[in-house]
Write a protein that holds these residues in place. Structure first.
Motif, short mmCIF file in Angstrom:
data_model
loop_
_atom_site.label_atom_id
_atom_site.label_comp_id
_atom_site.label_asym_id
_atom_site.label_seq_id
_atom_site.Cartn_x
_atom_site.Cartn_y
_atom_site.Cartn_z
N VAL A 195 11.09 27.39 -19.19
CA VAL A 195 10.81 28.80 -19.46
C VAL A 195 11.96 29.64 -18.94
O VAL A 195 12.45 29.43 -17.83
N VAL A 196 12.41 30.60 -19.77
CA VAL A 196 13.37 31.61 -19.33
C VAL A 196 12.68 32.96 -19.46
O VAL A 196 12.48 33.47 -20.57
N ALA A 197 12.27 33.52 -18.33
CA ALA A 197 11.54 34.79 -18.31
C ALA A 197 12.47 35.90 -17.83
O ALA A 197 12.98 35.85 -16.71
N TYR A 198 12.69 36.89 -18.69
CA TYR A 198 13.57 38.00 -18.36
C TYR A 198 12.76 39.18 -17.80
O TYR A 198 11.70 39.52 -18.33
N ARG A 385 10.74 23.82 -13.80
CA ARG A 385 11.65 24.24 -14.86
C ARG A 385 11.34 25.65 -15.37
O ARG A 385 11.08 25.86 -16.54
N MET A 386 11.40 26.58 -14.43
CA MET A 386 11.22 27.99 -14.77
C MET A 386 12.43 28.78 -14.27
O MET A 386 12.88 28.61 -13.14
N MET A 387 12.96 29.65 -15.13
CA MET A 387 14.12 30.47 -14.80
C MET A 387 13.74 31.94 -14.94
O MET A 387 13.19 32.36 -15.96
N PHE A 388 14.05 32.72 -13.91
CA PHE A 388 13.76 34.15 -13.92
C PHE A 388 15.07 34.93 -13.83
O PHE A 388 15.90 34.67 -12.94
N VAL A 389 15.24 35.88 -14.73
CA VAL A 389 16.44 36.71 -14.77
C VAL A 389 16.02 38.16 -14.57
O VAL A 389 15.20 38.69 -15.34
N HIS A 409 14.63 28.53 -10.92
CA HIS A 409 15.76 29.33 -10.48
C HIS A 409 15.49 30.82 -10.69
O HIS A 409 14.74 31.21 -11.60
N LEU A 410 16.13 31.65 -9.86
CA LEU A 410 16.06 33.10 -9.99
C LEU A 410 17.47 33.67 -9.94
O LEU A 410 18.25 33.33 -9.04
N TYR A 411 17.79 34.52 -10.92
CA TYR A 411 19.11 35.15 -10.99
C TYR A 411 18.95 36.66 -11.11
O TYR A 411 17.99 37.15 -11.73
N VAL A 412 19.89 37.40 -10.55
CA VAL A 412 19.88 38.85 -10.62
C VAL A 412 21.21 39.32 -11.22
O VAL A 412 22.28 38.99 -10.70
#
Length: 467
Positions: A195-198, A385-389, A409-412
């Motif tokens: 998952v890519v959650a923006y 397998r979850m990515m937060f932007v 993962h978490l990215y800003v």
């Protein structure tokens, strides 16, 4: 989200969604005789799936579909409804990106690809959220509008289309669409491979919404924060004259207030409360110089606020499309609470800054905190397998999901607003996020990373004008 309630905004969507090139978008309808091929046969063979139309962008096939869903998955005898979705097909072996926008699909869907779809060069399935546009049971039992019911809608769609597509599945969405992708993952973790959650807010407990106030105490420069507070105070001090401007605006445009907020005065106050939030959601620090001074005329002040927040949003007409969202926020999703200490003595309406305040009486709901607490705990402790932007200067990014340590993962994005994306991350983070996404989808590493996606000014203006 045109306001701070609307957690799935077109600004965010404009970044992760990118239309195909102009020549590709000049698609022509294909006659039924010309599309009797294997893919069409497989689609029409799926029970409950209807192919509404097909067009052929360059290198793709684009289908508008309808899928028969139970109005209540726990009680199929309550009837069914047709849920709209679209399919952008490239190859049966390519990865599939499940895009959940959290709201309705466009009235006239176009073949647009999300950022993950472009990075993977994959297929894309876009799903309209239940109770939006035509994807609403008739008659509608609003108790059926829950995160589990929508996740189950998506689960049935994924299982049906997996009979055609053999590649990996990635789910994505921005704002409320990002939240929707998280909820699907919570209830059906085996449906997709990542998952890519923006810019997905995580309002896990409304009485503890202190992160939003902390955000507004540090975002941008002190001079910009002061200028925005001065605009809000000055507008409320001039309430009588400013409300007359709103009433004239409403008369010209046919706006009414009786079904939702009840009066122009309440609509005006709520718009002013939203001003700083909307500024940081849609604009950047570079726009601080355009904030009007306290000496601005009534007309100048009104015009600037209208451009940032849009006075027409908090009207019966502006709110109509978003009533399902507000019902969800009131019942399960939660909403941002702010103290507004700088406006004490200038506001009139207690409890105005909450979703029930804009809902018709029959749609108001008591809030149940358990679903968000459950999702938050699951994401922190059991998800994989979850990515937060998130965007550094985005109010909605103040309360974030905390990913687990299981390949999550978490990215800003530095300085970014509600339009944050992988392309706006630092170079190192962009490379890491892209590599992770492609690994999840079992796609070979890219030779070249995509350039940062631009947000057309017209798209942002359209969003402000239609929310």
């Amino acid at each position: 989200m045109r306001s701070r309630f609307l957690a799935a905004l077109s600004v965010a969507t404009a970044v992760i969604l990118q239309a195909l090139p102009a020549d590709a978008r000049s698609a022509t309808e294909v006659t039924s005789a010309a599309v009797q091929d294997d893919l069409l046969d497989k689609l029409t063979a799926i029970p409950g799936l209807t192919v509404v139309s097909e067009s052929q962008p360059a290198g793709y096939r684009f289908f508008v579909l309808a899928y028969t869903q139970p109005a209540d998955h726990r009680n199929p005898r309550k009837g069914t409804f047709q849920q709209r979705l679209t399919l952008l097909h490239r190859s049966a072996e390519a990865p599939v990106v499940l895009y959940t926008g959290g709201y309705g699909l466009p009235v006239n869907p176009t073949a647009s690809r999300t950022e993950p779809t472009r990075l993977l060069d994959g297929n894309q399935v876009s799903v309209e959220h239940r109770f939006f546009r035509s994807s609403r049971p008739q008659p509608a039992d609003w108790d059926d509008l829950t995160i589990w019911q929508e996740a189950t809608d998506e689960h049935r769609i994924v299982q049906a289309l997996k009979t055609i597509y053999s590649g990996k599945w990635i789910q994505t969405g921005a704002s409320k669409g990002g939240m929707t992708s998280v909820y699907h993952r919570r209830f059906y973790p085996g449906d997709v491979d990542g998952v890519v959650a923006y810019v997905a807010p995580n309002d896990r407990l409304n009485p503890l919404d202190h992160e939003y106030d902390r955000f507004f105490s540090v975002v941008g420069s002190e001079s910009c924060r002061t200028a925005l507070e001065n605009v809000q105070r000055e507008a409320l001090k001039r309430r009588d004259r400013m409300v007359r401007l709103l009433e004239s605006d409403a008369e010209r445009n046919g706006y009414t207030f009786s079904r939702t907020l009840g009066s122009a005065d309440r609509s005006f106050e709520l718009t002013i409360l939203d001003t700083a939030w909307a500024f940081w959601q849609y604009f950047t620090a570079a726009d601080c110089s355009a904030v009007p001074a306290p000496t601005a005329t009534d007309e100048e002040l009104y015009a600037w606020i209208d451009n940032v927040v849009f006075f027409g949003f908090y009207t019966d007409q502006g709110l109509e499309f978003y009533l399902p969202y507000y019902h969800q926020a009131a019942s399960q999703l939660g909403w941002p609470d702010l103290a507004f200490k700088h406006l004490r003595g200038l506001t009139r309406y207690r409890g105005l800054y909450q979703p029930n305040a804009v809902l018709p009486v029959e749609l108001r709901s008591r809030h149940d905190a358990w679903p968000m607490l459950d999702v938050d705990h699951w994401v922190r402790t059991r998800s994989e397998r979850m990515m937060f932007v998130y965007g550094e200067n985005d109010p909605w990014s103040a309360e974030r999901f905390t990913p687990s340590r299981a390949d999550s993962h978490l990215y800003v994005a530095p300085g970014a607003n509600h339009g944050a994306s992988i392309s706006l991350l630092s170079e190192a983070d962009r490379a890491a996020a892209t590599a992770t996404l492609r690994r999840w989808a079992e796609v070979p590493p890219a030779r070249r990373l995509p350039e940062a996606a631009a947000i057309p000014d017209d798209d942002m203006r359209a969003d402000r004008r239609t929310r």
